[in-house]
Design a protein around this motif. Structure first.
Motif, PDB file in Angstrom:
ATOM      1  N   SER A 115       0.840  -1.210   0.000  1.00 29.14           N
ATOM      2  CA  SER A 115       0.000   0.000   0.000  1.00 29.14           C
ATOM      3  C   SER A 115       0.866   1.248   0.000  1.00 29.14           C
ATOM      4  CB  SER A 115      -0.912  -0.002   1.218  1.00 29.14           C
ATOM      5  OG  SER A 115      -1.749  -1.134   1.210  1.00 29.14           O
ATOM      6  N   ARG A 116       1.970   1.196   0.748  1.00 26.05           N
ATOM      7  CA  ARG A 116       2.848   2.346   0.793  1.00 26.05           C
ATOM      8  C   ARG A 116       3.475   2.594  -0.574  1.00 26.05           C
ATOM      9  NH1 ARG A 116       5.811   0.752   4.599  1.00 26.05           N
ATOM     10  NH2 ARG A 116       4.689   1.755   6.322  1.00 26.05           N
ATOM     11  N   GLN A 117       3.790   1.514  -1.313  1.00 25.91           N
ATOM     12  CA  GLN A 117       4.357   1.673  -2.658  1.00 25.91           C
ATOM     13  C   GLN A 117       3.341   2.271  -3.635  1.00 25.91           C
ATOM     14  OE1 GLN A 117       5.845  -2.165  -3.805  1.00 25.91           O
ATOM     15  NE2 GLN A 117       7.549  -2.126  -2.277  1.00 25.91           N
ATOM     16  N   VAL A 118       2.083   1.813  -3.509  1.00 21.61           N
ATOM     17  CA  VAL A 118       1.028   2.366  -4.388  1.00 21.61           C
ATOM     18  C   VAL A 118       0.849   3.845  -4.111  1.00 21.61           C
ATOM     19  CG1 VAL A 118      -1.427   2.279  -4.949  1.00 21.61           C
ATOM     20  CG2 VAL A 118      -0.143   0.171  -4.665  1.00 21.61           C
ATOM     21  N   LEU A 119       0.810   4.208  -2.812  1.00 21.63           N
ATOM     22  CA  LEU A 119       0.662   5.616  -2.441  1.00 21.63           C
ATOM     23  C   LEU A 119       1.829   6.436  -2.947  1.00 21.63           C
ATOM     24  CD1 LEU A 119      -0.695   5.307   1.215  1.00 21.63           C
ATOM     25  CD2 LEU A 119      -1.940   6.095  -0.790  1.00 21.63           C
ATOM     26  N   ASN A 120       3.009   5.866  -2.909  1.00 24.25           N
ATOM     27  CA  ASN A 120       4.176   6.595  -3.399  1.00 24.25           C
ATOM     28  C   ASN A 120       4.067   6.829  -4.903  1.00 24.25           C
ATOM     29  OD1 ASN A 120       5.391   6.769  -0.889  1.00 24.25           O
ATOM     30  ND2 ASN A 120       6.460   4.810  -1.107  1.00 24.25           N
ATOM     31  N   SER A 121       3.520   5.817  -5.621  1.00 22.32           N
ATOM     32  CA  SER A 121       3.333   5.994  -7.071  1.00 22.32           C
ATOM     33  C   SER A 121       2.298   7.064  -7.380  1.00 22.32           C
ATOM     34  CB  SER A 121       2.934   4.658  -7.715  1.00 22.32           C
ATOM     35  OG  SER A 121       1.679   4.234  -7.193  1.00 22.32           O
ATOM     36  N   TYR A 122       1.261   7.160  -6.519  1.00 27.66           N
ATOM     37  CA  TYR A 122       0.255   8.216  -6.712  1.00 27.66           C
ATOM     38  C   TYR A 122       0.820   9.579  -6.362  1.00 27.66           C
ATOM     39  CZ  TYR A 122      -3.402   4.725  -7.401  1.00 27.66           C
ATOM     40  OH  TYR A 122      -4.174   3.716  -7.891  1.00 27.66           O
ATOM     41  N   GLU A 123       1.679   9.641  -5.398  1.00 28.82           N
ATOM     42  CA  GLU A 123       2.236  10.927  -5.001  1.00 28.82           C
ATOM     43  C   GLU A 123       3.095  11.523  -6.112  1.00 28.82           C
ATOM     44  OE1 GLU A 123       4.348  10.346  -1.403  1.00 28.82           O
ATOM     45  OE2 GLU A 123       2.547  10.252  -0.125  1.00 28.82           O
ATOM     46  N   VAL A 124       3.536  10.713  -7.040  1.00 27.08           N
ATOM     47  CA  VAL A 124       4.354  11.230  -8.136  1.00 27.08           C
ATOM     48  C   VAL A 124       3.545  12.174  -9.016  1.00 27.08           C
ATOM     49  CG1 VAL A 124       5.711  10.567 -10.173  1.00 27.08           C
ATOM     50  CG2 VAL A 124       5.850   9.212  -8.084  1.00 27.08           C
ATOM     51  N   LEU A 125       2.232  11.949  -9.089  1.00 30.57           N
ATOM     52  CA  LEU A 125       1.361  12.777  -9.933  1.00 30.57           C
ATOM     53  C   LEU A 125       1.247  14.197  -9.411  1.00 30.57           C
ATOM     54  CD1 LEU A 125      -1.431  10.140 -10.646  1.00 30.57           C
ATOM     55  CD2 LEU A 125       0.488  10.771 -12.112  1.00 30.57           C
TER      56      LEU A 125
ATOM     57  N   GLU B  24      -0.139  17.665  -7.596  1.00 29.82           N
ATOM     58  CA  GLU B  24      -1.396  18.334  -7.269  1.00 29.82           C
ATOM     59  C   GLU B  24      -2.548  17.818  -8.108  1.00 29.82           C
ATOM     60  OE1 GLU B  24      -0.710  22.441  -7.706  1.00 29.82           O
ATOM     61  OE2 GLU B  24       0.723  22.607  -5.999  1.00 29.82           O
ATOM     62  N   GLU B  25      -2.278  17.361  -9.317  1.00 26.32           N
ATOM     63  CA  GLU B  25      -3.352  16.835 -10.176  1.00 26.32           C
ATOM     64  C   GLU B  25      -3.992  15.628  -9.540  1.00 26.32           C
ATOM     65  OE1 GLU B  25      -5.855  16.988 -13.418  1.00 26.32           O
ATOM     66  OE2 GLU B  25      -4.341  18.412 -12.792  1.00 26.32           O
ATOM     67  N   PHE B  26      -3.210  14.829  -8.921  1.00 25.63           N
ATOM     68  CA  PHE B  26      -3.744  13.642  -8.249  1.00 25.63           C
ATOM     69  C   PHE B  26      -4.605  14.038  -7.053  1.00 25.63           C
ATOM     70  CE2 PHE B  26      -3.255  10.374  -4.955  1.00 25.63           C
ATOM     71  CZ  PHE B  26      -3.850   9.312  -5.607  1.00 25.63           C
ATOM     72  N   ASP B  27      -4.173  15.071  -6.347  1.00 31.52           N
ATOM     73  CA  ASP B  27      -4.985  15.532  -5.202  1.00 31.52           C
ATOM     74  C   ASP B  27      -6.338  16.059  -5.678  1.00 31.52           C
ATOM     75  OD1 ASP B  27      -2.931  14.858  -3.528  1.00 31.52           O
ATOM     76  OD2 ASP B  27      -2.046  16.873  -3.459  1.00 31.52           O
ATOM     77  N   ARG B  28      -6.350  16.793  -6.809  1.00 29.88           N
ATOM     78  CA  ARG B  28      -7.626  17.298  -7.318  1.00 29.88           C
ATOM     79  C   ARG B  28      -8.536  16.170  -7.735  1.00 29.88           C
ATOM     80  NH1 ARG B  28      -9.615  18.360 -12.099  1.00 29.88           N
ATOM     81  NH2 ARG B  28      -7.685  17.790 -13.166  1.00 29.88           N
ATOM     82  N   LEU B  29      -7.986  15.133  -8.367  1.00 37.35           N
ATOM     83  CA  LEU B  29      -8.795  13.984  -8.789  1.00 37.35           C
ATOM     84  C   LEU B  29      -9.344  13.242  -7.579  1.00 37.35           C
ATOM     85  CD1 LEU B  29      -6.597  12.599 -11.716  1.00 37.35           C
ATOM     86  CD2 LEU B  29      -8.775  13.793 -11.887  1.00 37.35           C
ATOM     87  N   VAL B  30      -8.534  13.145  -6.543  1.00 35.88           N
ATOM     88  CA  VAL B  30      -8.989  12.468  -5.329  1.00 35.88           C
ATOM     89  C   VAL B  30     -10.164  13.216  -4.719  1.00 35.88           C
ATOM     90  CG1 VAL B  30      -8.356  11.864  -2.971  1.00 35.88           C
ATOM     91  CG2 VAL B  30      -6.795  11.347  -4.832  1.00 35.88           C
ATOM     92  N   LYS B  31     -10.067  14.550  -4.703  1.00 35.61           N
ATOM     93  CA  LYS B  31     -11.161  15.342  -4.117  1.00 35.61           C
ATOM     94  C   LYS B  31     -12.436  15.179  -4.959  1.00 35.61           C
ATOM     95  CE  LYS B  31      -8.222  18.838  -1.985  1.00 35.61           C
ATOM     96  NZ  LYS B  31      -7.832  20.271  -1.947  1.00 35.61           N
ATOM     97  N   GLU B  32     -12.290  15.206  -6.330  1.00 35.22           N
ATOM     98  CA  GLU B  32     -13.478  15.022  -7.183  1.00 35.22           C
ATOM     99  C   GLU B  32     -14.071  13.637  -6.999  1.00 35.22           C
ATOM    100  OE1 GLU B  32     -12.326  15.833 -11.148  1.00 35.22           O
ATOM    101  OE2 GLU B  32     -12.059  18.009 -10.847  1.00 35.22           O
ATOM    102  N   TYR B  33     -13.191  12.655  -6.866  1.00 34.86           N
ATOM    103  CA  TYR B  33     -13.687  11.292  -6.661  1.00 34.86           C
ATOM    104  C   TYR B  33     -14.433  11.189  -5.339  1.00 34.86           C
ATOM    105  CZ  TYR B  33     -13.603   6.293  -5.696  1.00 34.86           C
ATOM    106  OH  TYR B  33     -13.974   5.009  -5.365  1.00 34.86           O
ATOM    107  N   THR B  34     -13.918  11.863  -4.344  1.00 36.82           N
ATOM    108  CA  THR B  34     -14.598  11.826  -3.043  1.00 36.82           C
ATOM    109  C   THR B  34     -15.963  12.482  -3.121  1.00 36.82           C
ATOM    110  OG1 THR B  34     -12.430  11.940  -1.956  1.00 36.82           O
ATOM    111  CG2 THR B  34     -14.341  12.497  -0.624  1.00 36.82           C
ATOM    112  N   VAL B  35     -16.044  13.624  -3.818  1.00 41.51           N
ATOM    113  CA  VAL B  35     -17.334  14.319  -3.951  1.00 41.51           C
ATOM    114  C   VAL B  35     -18.322  13.456  -4.723  1.00 41.51           C
ATOM    115  CG1 VAL B  35     -18.469  16.324  -4.948  1.00 41.51           C
ATOM    116  CG2 VAL B  35     -16.288  16.591  -3.745  1.00 41.51           C
ATOM    117  N   LEU B  36     -17.888  12.844  -5.837  1.00 42.26           N
ATOM    118  CA  LEU B  36     -18.771  11.999  -6.638  1.00 42.26           C
ATOM    119  C   LEU B  36     -19.233  10.784  -5.843  1.00 42.26           C
ATOM    120  CD1 LEU B  36     -16.908  12.118 -10.085  1.00 42.26           C
ATOM    121  CD2 LEU B  36     -19.071  13.233  -9.495  1.00 42.26           C
TER     122      LEU B  36
END
Length: 352
Positions: free
Chosen positions: A309-319, A321-333
């Motif tokens: 899980s930590r490796q997956v999160l690290n791969s997402y962190e590479v993206l 601020e764009e990844f953070d925005r997508l996460v927020k939209e996904y949470t709202v949806l």
């Protein structure tokens, strides 16, 4: 010399050695004064005065002894008169003696008439008292017998004193082997010399005691000074030597306490192991080992999953601020979907 002739000075040898001129002054002064501190002239006058005082004292004692002996004669007579019958001569002698004694004492109380400034007692004069005097013939006869009575009374007192002074002697009247009157008188006369000698011995002993007390006071003062010096030396030894060895003592005490603490820890560990060995058997230990192995395996699997899980999160962190925005939209949806699903379920429940 200064200590004997000038005892009030109370000087030590060190004081005299430190002040040689003062020592010479004291030596010159000692030639003009006696042991009490008086000058030789005053000491001579004092000795003469004491000699006169002793002479007057002796005269007064003689008259006082004679007066008391006469009073005792009268008291003994009245006591004897109550017990037995007395002769007419004894009665006449004691009555004349008592009358003469009373008149003489009254005349002495009145004092000389020419020097009297206050009125006489009860308005009496010496002439009034002279009328009460006994007859001259009776007085002469009484006086001749009085000498014998006084001598006999004094002799009894002397023999009583001698018997009291030496109870073991044969001088006691109750002893059947008592000496004759002449021998008793000789021994009484010698007793006075013995008493004088003993008195002189007592005075000498008092003088020696006084000297010993002075010596004791000097030794006490010296002893106190020596004690103070000893205490000073002990204090210096403590300050110098104990402070030097205090660090070594502290180090040794620290090592001792450290070893003692280690021993206590080992003893506690041994007691702990003993309690564990008494509490858990071999079967219980084996079961606990199996449980521990399973738990460790489960922990290992969880750690692997966490690492993935930590490796997956690290791969997402590479993206970024764009990844953070997508996460927020996904949470709202996701929240909107959950809300619509809940509303649909409620609608279906209401329709049915």
């Amino acid at each position: 010399v200064c200590s004997k002739q000038l005892p009030p000075c109370n000087l030590s040898k060190e004081d005299l050695l430190q002040n040689p001129y003062f020592s010479k002054l004291l030596l010159n002064l000692s030639q003009h004064v006696d042991e009490s501190g008086l000058s030789l002239t005053l000491a001579k006058e004092q000795a003469q005065a004491w000699k006169e005082v002793r002479l007057h004292k002796t005269t007064w004692l003689r008259s006082e002894i004679l007066h008391r002996v006469i009073q005792e004669l009268l008291v003994d007579y009245y006591v004897k008169m109550q017990d037995t019958n007395v002769t007419s001569e004894d009665k006449k002698f004691h009555e004349t003696l008592e009358q003469r004694l009373l008149v003489t004492e009254l005349m002495r109380l009145l004092g000389p008439s020419q020097e009297r400034e206050i009125p006489p007692l009860l308005g009496m004069e010496k002439a009034d008292l002279l009328e009460l005097m006994p007859l001259s013939e009776d007085f002469v006869w009484m006086r001749a017998r009085l000498q014998q009575e006084v001598e006999e009374q004094l002799k009894k007192k002397c023999f009583t004193l001698l018997c009291y002074y030496d109870p073991n002697s044969v001088l006691c009247p109750l002893c059947p082997d008592a000496d004759s009157e002449t021998v008793k008188a000789a021994k009484v006369w010698k007793l006075a010399e013995v008493l004088v000698g003993e008195q002189q011995q007592c005075q000498d002993a008092k003088s020696q005691q006084k000297e010993q007390m002075l010596l004791l006071e000097k030794k006490s003062a010296t002893y106190s000074q020596v004690l103070l010096r000893c205490l000073t030396l002990l204090q210096r030894l403590l300050q110098e030597h104990r402070l030097k060895t205090q660090s070594e003592l502290d180090r040794i005490n620290a090592q001792y306490l450290e070893v003692k603490c280690s021993a206590m820890i080992l003893k506690l560990r041994m007691e702990e192991l003993k309690i564990l060995s008494d509490t858990y058997t071999v079967e219980k230990v084996e079961v606990h080992r199996l449980i521990r192995d399973r738990l460790e395996g489960a922990i290992h699997l969880q750690e692997q999953d966490m690492e993935k899980s930590r490796q997956v999160l690290n791969s997402y962190e590479v993206l970024g601020e764009e990844f953070d925005r997508l996460v927020k939209e996904y949470t709202v949806l996701k929240q909107a979907t959950e809300n619509k699903r809940w509303a649909l379920l409620e609608f279906n429940k209401a329709y049915r």
